[in-house]
Design a protein around this motif. Sequence first.
Motif, short mmCIF file in Angstrom:
data_model
loop_
_atom_site.label_atom_id
_atom_site.label_comp_id
_atom_site.label_asym_id
_atom_site.label_seq_id
_atom_site.Cartn_x
_atom_site.Cartn_y
_atom_site.Cartn_z
N UNK A 17 7.89 -7.15 -2.91
CA UNK A 17 7.89 -6.91 -1.53
C UNK A 17 7.06 -5.74 -0.92
N UNK A 18 7.15 -4.96 -1.56
CA UNK A 18 6.15 -3.84 -1.08
C UNK A 18 4.04 -3.27 -1.06
N UNK A 19 4.12 -5.07 -1.64
CA UNK A 19 2.57 -4.99 -2.05
C UNK A 19 1.91 -5.19 -0.84
N UNK A 20 1.14 -3.65 -0.37
CA UNK A 20 0.70 -4.86 0.76
C UNK A 20 -1.11 -5.01 1.16
N UNK A 21 -1.46 -5.10 -0.65
CA UNK A 21 -2.59 -5.82 -0.89
C UNK A 21 -3.83 -4.39 -0.69
N UNK A 48 -3.86 -0.12 -7.55
CA UNK A 48 -2.57 0.58 -7.63
C UNK A 48 -1.40 -0.65 -8.41
N UNK A 49 -1.67 -1.78 -7.19
CA UNK A 49 -0.73 -2.90 -7.18
C UNK A 49 -1.12 -3.62 -8.34
N UNK A 50 -1.62 -3.36 -9.45
CA UNK A 50 -1.96 -4.08 -10.75
C UNK A 50 -1.61 -2.66 -12.22
N UNK A 51 -1.74 -1.69 -11.65
CA UNK A 51 -1.26 -0.56 -12.73
C UNK A 51 0.39 -0.90 -12.43
N UNK A 52 0.63 -0.87 -11.36
CA UNK A 52 2.37 -1.15 -11.50
C UNK A 52 3.30 -2.02 -11.73
N UNK A 53 3.03 -3.34 -12.15
CA UNK A 53 3.10 -4.42 -12.51
C UNK A 53 2.66 -4.56 -13.59
#
Length: 93
Positions: free
Chosen positions: A23-27, A32-37
Amino acid sequence: MSRGDVIEEMSELAEALFEIIEEEDSGDNEVRAAVIKALAHQNLFNIELVSALNALASGGNASAEIDSLVLNMKSVHKSLVTAISAWSDAETE
């Protein structure tokens, strides 16, 4: 609260984290998104590992938990490869 109850609660919270991440991934920030996942997948792997160890400690059959561990291990690896690739791409830009 029993060990099994804690494991179940943490498992539910880990699944909820995946929903929040999506929901929070704005792209905006691929790294950042890859590390959090990757961290979320590692968290889930850790929970599955404790679940398998708990089943073994209880004298039960941990086959289902171990199968889940194998799948989560692959997810962790894939997430890390994605994170490293995104980081490398960002460094070369």
